[in-house]
Every structure is written in structure tokens, then in C-alpha cells.
Design a protein around this motif. Structure first.
Motif, PDB file in Angstrom:
ATOM      1  N   UNK A  18       1.308  -0.869  -0.357  1.00  0.00           N
ATOM      2  CA  UNK A  18       0.326  -0.037  -0.137  1.00  0.00           C
ATOM      3  C   UNK A  18       0.828   1.222   0.128  1.00  0.00           C
ATOM      4  N   UNK A  19       0.831   2.184  -0.375  1.00  0.00           N
ATOM      5  CA  UNK A  19       1.350   4.140  -0.652  1.00  0.00           C
ATOM      6  C   UNK A  19      -0.058   4.810  -1.145  1.00  0.00           C
ATOM      7  N   UNK A  20       0.580   5.692  -0.936  1.00  0.00           N
ATOM      8  CA  UNK A  20      -0.180   7.334  -0.630  1.00  0.00           C
ATOM      9  C   UNK A  20       0.060   7.175   0.569  1.00  0.00           C
ATOM     10  N   UNK A  21      -1.576   8.498   1.139  1.00  0.00           N
ATOM     11  CA  UNK A  21      -2.003   9.262   1.853  1.00  0.00           C
ATOM     12  C   UNK A  21      -1.745   8.238   2.950  1.00  0.00           C
ATOM     13  N   UNK A  22      -1.760   6.974   3.358  1.00  0.00           N
ATOM     14  CA  UNK A  22      -1.515   6.715   4.851  1.00  0.00           C
ATOM     15  C   UNK A  22      -1.326   6.998   5.472  1.00  0.00           C
ATOM     16  N   UNK A  23      -2.816   6.689   6.793  1.00  0.00           N
ATOM     17  CA  UNK A  23      -3.184   7.524   8.347  1.00  0.00           C
ATOM     18  C   UNK A  23      -3.002   6.506   9.340  1.00  0.00           C
ATOM     19  N   UNK A  24      -3.969   6.068   8.581  1.00  0.00           N
ATOM     20  CA  UNK A  24      -4.827   4.580   9.805  1.00  0.00           C
ATOM     21  C   UNK A  24      -5.273   3.942   8.956  1.00  0.00           C
ATOM     22  N   UNK A  25      -4.784   2.953   9.229  1.00  0.00           N
ATOM     23  CA  UNK A  25      -5.039   1.765   8.393  1.00  0.00           C
ATOM     24  C   UNK A  25      -5.940   0.495   9.296  1.00  0.00           C
ATOM     25  N   UNK A  46      -9.074   1.710   4.688  1.00  0.00           N
ATOM     26  CA  UNK A  46      -7.809   3.170   5.340  1.00  0.00           C
ATOM     27  C   UNK A  46      -8.771   4.278   6.116  1.00  0.00           C
ATOM     28  N   UNK A  47      -9.201   4.416   6.785  1.00  0.00           N
ATOM     29  CA  UNK A  47      -9.880   5.516   7.241  1.00  0.00           C
ATOM     30  C   UNK A  47     -11.383   5.366   7.288  1.00  0.00           C
TER      31      UNK A  47
END
Length: 115
Positions: free
Chosen positions: A24-31, A99-100
């Protein structure tokens, strides 16, 4: 946005093993969860295995004892180790990440178990 890239599918003989990866890539904050689903021809997509972060790991009854899901937190990658593969495991396997609260899907990777 989260992008998922899968790898590791292919053709394997019955009894063989494969390992799938999904990064997973990108704007990851909270999986919230990472998992694998599969869809065989003419059938509905079904859950194979899932890690609900901080809670549980669950498997479909048909793969218990043969498949293992794992996660590398630092790489935001989920794996599916598949052992003792059977012809009925043949399907397109899809990675899923929550993701969120939003669902994201990989492009799918074909797994074919045949002699």
C-alpha cells in the motif's frame, strides 16, 4: 488516496505453495484492516483472510491451516502465504485495505492450481 500493488500469483501444481504480496502506498494515516479476497469463475468474491488491526486475524474455513496472512507495518505490506494448494483455490486474488473507513482494492492476481 491509497494505491495497492499486488504480486506473486501464478501457476502451481496441487500441493505446492505461493506467496502473495500487496504493498500500500499514498497518503496513509490509519489502516483499519488488511486482507485478501478471491473470486473464482462464476462465483462471488469471498473473504480468504483478514487482519483487523489491533483486534483479530480471521481465515475462511476452507483455508485454515494452509494459508497464513501477515503484515509488515513498516512497509504497509500484507502477505498471504499459501501452502498445500488445491485446484479449488484457483481464483483471482484481490488485496483489500480499509483505510480510515474507506475500502481500497488491488488489481487482482491470478492463482491457478493445476497439474
Amino acid at each position: 488516496q491509497v494505491q495497492l500493488v499486488e504480486s506473486g500469483g501464478g501457476l502451481v501444481q496441487p500441493g505446492g505453495s505461493l506467496k502473495l504480496s500487496c504493498a500500500a502506498s499514498g497518503s496513509i494515516f490509519s489502516i483499519n484492516a488488511m486482507g485478501w479476497y478471491r473470486q473464482a469463475p462464476g462465483k462471488q468474491r469471498e473473504l480468504v483472510a483478514i487482519i483487523i488491526v489491533g483486534r483479530s486475524t480471521n481465515y475462511a474455513d476452507s483455508v485454515k491451516g494452509r494459508f497464513t496472512i501477515s503484515r509488515d507495518n513498516a512497509k504497509n505490506t500484507v502477505y498471504l502465504q499459501m501452502n498445500s494448494l488445491k485446484p479449488e483455490d484457483t481464483a483471482v486474488y484481490y488485496c483489500n485495505v480499509v483505510h480510515i473507513g474507506y475500502n481500497y482494492w488491488g488489481q487482482g492476481t491470478q492463482v491457478t492450481v493445476s497439474s
